[in-house]
Design a protein around this motif. Sequence first.
Motif, PDB file in Angstrom:
ATOM      1  N   TYR A  69       1.590   9.486  -5.630  1.00  0.00           N
ATOM      2  CA  TYR A  69       2.020  10.833  -5.240  1.00  0.00           C
ATOM      3  C   TYR A  69       3.370  11.209  -5.855  1.00  0.00           C
ATOM      4  O   TYR A  69       3.912  12.263  -5.545  1.00  0.00           O
ATOM      5  CB  TYR A  69       2.114  10.935  -3.712  1.00  0.00           C
ATOM      6  N   GLN A  70       3.913  10.363  -6.692  1.00  0.00           N
ATOM      7  CA  GLN A  70       5.205  10.572  -7.348  1.00  0.00           C
ATOM      8  C   GLN A  70       6.334  10.759  -6.336  1.00  0.00           C
ATOM      9  O   GLN A  70       7.163  11.655  -6.439  1.00  0.00           O
ATOM     10  CB  GLN A  70       5.132  11.773  -8.304  1.00  0.00           C
ATOM     11  N   LEU A  71       6.350   9.882  -5.360  1.00  0.00           N
ATOM     12  CA  LEU A  71       7.409   9.861  -4.361  1.00  0.00           C
ATOM     13  C   LEU A  71       8.338   8.704  -4.684  1.00  0.00           C
ATOM     14  O   LEU A  71       7.895   7.657  -5.162  1.00  0.00           O
ATOM     15  CB  LEU A  71       6.828   9.685  -2.955  1.00  0.00           C
ATOM     16  N   GLN A  72       9.617   8.884  -4.427  1.00  0.00           N
ATOM     17  CA  GLN A  72      10.592   7.830  -4.692  1.00  0.00           C
ATOM     18  C   GLN A  72      10.812   7.017  -3.415  1.00  0.00           C
ATOM     19  O   GLN A  72      11.110   7.574  -2.361  1.00  0.00           O
ATOM     20  CB  GLN A  72      11.925   8.431  -5.118  1.00  0.00           C
ATOM     21  N   VAL A  73      10.666   5.712  -3.529  1.00  0.00           N
ATOM     22  CA  VAL A  73      10.955   4.826  -2.404  1.00  0.00           C
ATOM     23  C   VAL A  73      12.428   4.456  -2.508  1.00  0.00           C
ATOM     24  O   VAL A  73      12.840   3.768  -3.436  1.00  0.00           O
ATOM     25  CB  VAL A  73      10.072   3.563  -2.428  1.00  0.00           C
ATOM     26  N   GLN A  74      13.226   4.936  -1.541  1.00  0.00           N
ATOM     27  CA  GLN A  74      14.665   4.674  -1.575  1.00  0.00           C
ATOM     28  C   GLN A  74      15.053   3.453  -0.748  1.00  0.00           C
ATOM     29  O   GLN A  74      16.068   2.829  -1.009  1.00  0.00           O
ATOM     30  CB  GLN A  74      15.430   5.905  -1.076  1.00  0.00           C
ATOM     31  N   VAL A 134       6.403  -1.485   9.149  1.00  0.00           N
ATOM     32  CA  VAL A 134       7.335  -1.399   8.035  1.00  0.00           C
ATOM     33  C   VAL A 134       8.102  -0.091   8.152  1.00  0.00           C
ATOM     34  O   VAL A 134       7.605   0.891   8.704  1.00  0.00           O
ATOM     35  CB  VAL A 134       6.626  -1.481   6.668  1.00  0.00           C
ATOM     36  N   GLU A 135       9.315  -0.120   7.616  1.00  0.00           N
ATOM     37  CA  GLU A 135      10.143   1.085   7.591  1.00  0.00           C
ATOM     38  C   GLU A 135      10.430   1.418   6.140  1.00  0.00           C
ATOM     39  O   GLU A 135      10.820   0.543   5.361  1.00  0.00           O
ATOM     40  CB  GLU A 135      11.450   0.846   8.344  1.00  0.00           C
ATOM     41  N   VAL A 136      10.210   2.679   5.770  1.00  0.00           N
ATOM     42  CA  VAL A 136      10.491   3.119   4.401  1.00  0.00           C
ATOM     43  C   VAL A 136      11.234   4.449   4.445  1.00  0.00           C
ATOM     44  O   VAL A 136      11.105   5.227   5.395  1.00  0.00           O
ATOM     45  CB  VAL A 136       9.199   3.273   3.559  1.00  0.00           C
ATOM     46  N   ARG A 137      12.007   4.663   3.408  1.00  0.00           N
ATOM     47  CA  ARG A 137      12.673   5.965   3.209  1.00  0.00           C
ATOM     48  C   ARG A 137      12.167   6.490   1.877  1.00  0.00           C
ATOM     49  O   ARG A 137      12.317   5.831   0.841  1.00  0.00           O
ATOM     50  CB  ARG A 137      14.191   5.801   3.196  1.00  0.00           C
ATOM     51  N   LEU A 138      11.554   7.655   1.943  1.00  0.00           N
ATOM     52  CA  LEU A 138      10.940   8.251   0.767  1.00  0.00           C
ATOM     53  C   LEU A 138      11.606   9.585   0.455  1.00  0.00           C
ATOM     54  O   LEU A 138      12.112  10.269   1.339  1.00  0.00           O
ATOM     55  CB  LEU A 138       9.442   8.489   1.007  1.00  0.00           C
ATOM     56  N   ARG A 139      11.543   9.965  -0.818  1.00  0.00           N
ATOM     57  CA  ARG A 139      12.028  11.265  -1.253  1.00  0.00           C
ATOM     58  C   ARG A 139      10.991  11.836  -2.193  1.00  0.00           C
ATOM     59  O   ARG A 139      10.450  11.140  -3.040  1.00  0.00           O
ATOM     60  CB  ARG A 139      13.358  11.136  -1.971  1.00  0.00           C
ATOM     61  N   GLY A 140      10.706  13.133  -2.009  1.00  0.00           N
ATOM     62  CA  GLY A 140       9.745  13.757  -2.901  1.00  0.00           C
ATOM     63  C   GLY A 140       9.503  15.206  -2.546  1.00  0.00           C
ATOM     64  O   GLY A 140      10.145  15.780  -1.670  1.00  0.00           O
ATOM     65  N   GLU A 171       0.832  -1.212   0.000  1.00  0.00           N
ATOM     66  CA  GLU A 171       0.000   0.000   0.000  1.00  0.00           C
ATOM     67  C   GLU A 171       0.863   1.256   0.000  1.00  0.00           C
ATOM     68  O   GLU A 171       0.581   2.217  -0.721  1.00  0.00           O
ATOM     69  CB  GLU A 171      -0.926   0.013   1.212  1.00  0.00           C
ATOM     70  N   ILE A 172       1.911   1.244   0.809  1.00  0.00           N
ATOM     71  CA  ILE A 172       2.806   2.413   0.854  1.00  0.00           C
ATOM     72  C   ILE A 172       3.477   2.615  -0.500  1.00  0.00           C
ATOM     73  O   ILE A 172       3.585   3.739  -1.003  1.00  0.00           O
ATOM     74  CB  ILE A 172       3.853   2.245   1.982  1.00  0.00           C
ATOM     75  N   GLN A 173       3.920   1.525  -1.128  1.00  0.00           N
ATOM     76  CA  GLN A 173       4.559   1.635  -2.441  1.00  0.00           C
ATOM     77  C   GLN A 173       3.591   2.185  -3.482  1.00  0.00           C
ATOM     78  O   GLN A 173       3.958   3.042  -4.292  1.00  0.00           O
ATOM     79  CB  GLN A 173       5.081   0.276  -2.882  1.00  0.00           C
ATOM     80  N   ASN A 174       2.324   1.710  -3.453  1.00  0.00           N
ATOM     81  CA  ASN A 174       1.336   2.189  -4.419  1.00  0.00           C
ATOM     82  C   ASN A 174       1.029   3.669  -4.213  1.00  0.00           C
ATOM     83  O   ASN A 174       0.916   4.423  -5.183  1.00  0.00           O
ATOM     84  CB  ASN A 174       0.056   1.362  -4.326  1.00  0.00           C
ATOM     85  N   VAL A 175       0.884   4.085  -2.966  1.00  0.00           N
ATOM     86  CA  VAL A 175       0.606   5.491  -2.682  1.00  0.00           C
ATOM     87  C   VAL A 175       1.804   6.345  -3.080  1.00  0.00           C
ATOM     88  O   VAL A 175       1.645   7.448  -3.609  1.00  0.00           O
ATOM     89  CB  VAL A 175       0.243   5.691  -1.189  1.00  0.00           C
ATOM     90  N   ALA A 176       2.996   5.841  -2.852  1.00  0.00           N
ATOM     91  CA  ALA A 176       4.194   6.579  -3.253  1.00  0.00           C
ATOM     92  C   ALA A 176       4.209   6.790  -4.769  1.00  0.00           C
ATOM     93  O   ALA A 176       4.568   7.882  -5.241  1.00  0.00           O
ATOM     94  CB  ALA A 176       5.446   5.833  -2.807  1.00  0.00           C
ATOM     95  N   LEU A 177       3.830   5.771  -5.513  1.00  0.00           N
ATOM     96  CA  LEU A 177       3.741   5.930  -6.970  1.00  0.00           C
ATOM     97  C   LEU A 177       2.667   6.956  -7.341  1.00  0.00           C
ATOM     98  O   LEU A 177       2.878   7.794  -8.223  1.00  0.00           O
ATOM     99  CB  LEU A 177       3.434   4.590  -7.636  1.00  0.00           C
TER     100      LEU A 177
END
Length: 187
Positions: free
Chosen positions: A98-103, A126-132, A90-96
């Motif tokens: 919102y055009q956020l990069q999952v690092q 879960v732990e994620v590092r995002l950039r956007g 879900e986090i990956q889909n939302v990141a896509l």
Amino acid sequence: MPLALTQREKKLLTACIGALLLMATFIMLKQFLDRRTAVLAKISALENEKRENEGYLADREFWEKRAEWLNQNMPSTESLGTAQAQLLEEIQNVALDYQLQVQKQQLLPDSADAKANAAVYREVAVEVRLRGDQSTLLGWLATLQSPELFQAIKQLELEIDARAKEKTPQVLCNLVLARWFKPETGL
């Protein structure tokens, strides 16, 4: 044959006995005062606990409604591993969206806190590092934590990306997101 004590020896003996009695009195007084202080502290703690419990009793109806709401609305899952993978997806889909990069992305093992509360809820994290874009990322973060979704942000670190070449401010975000499910006995 016992020797008779002189007047001076009688005075010294009386002084010694008096000193011993005085010291014994001081020792007993100190023990009494220490016990009294401990008992008064215990009484104070029990009175505070009683007031706190009376407050809980006064709010009993409120907490019973909350418990009923939790029983009706808290999701359940058969497999915590599957639920954790779904949360990450879900986090990956939302990141896509919102055009956020999952690092970076990582499934976290059970924490000590989650194990301690296993009778109340089960947790996946879960732990994620995002950039956007800063405004986009902050807007998305504002929607994450919700009682209806039974998820919460457990850890959040935001940092302005100083190396960004874009015109809009870019942010690096380290996020630990947790979702809660009914305990195993509540299924």
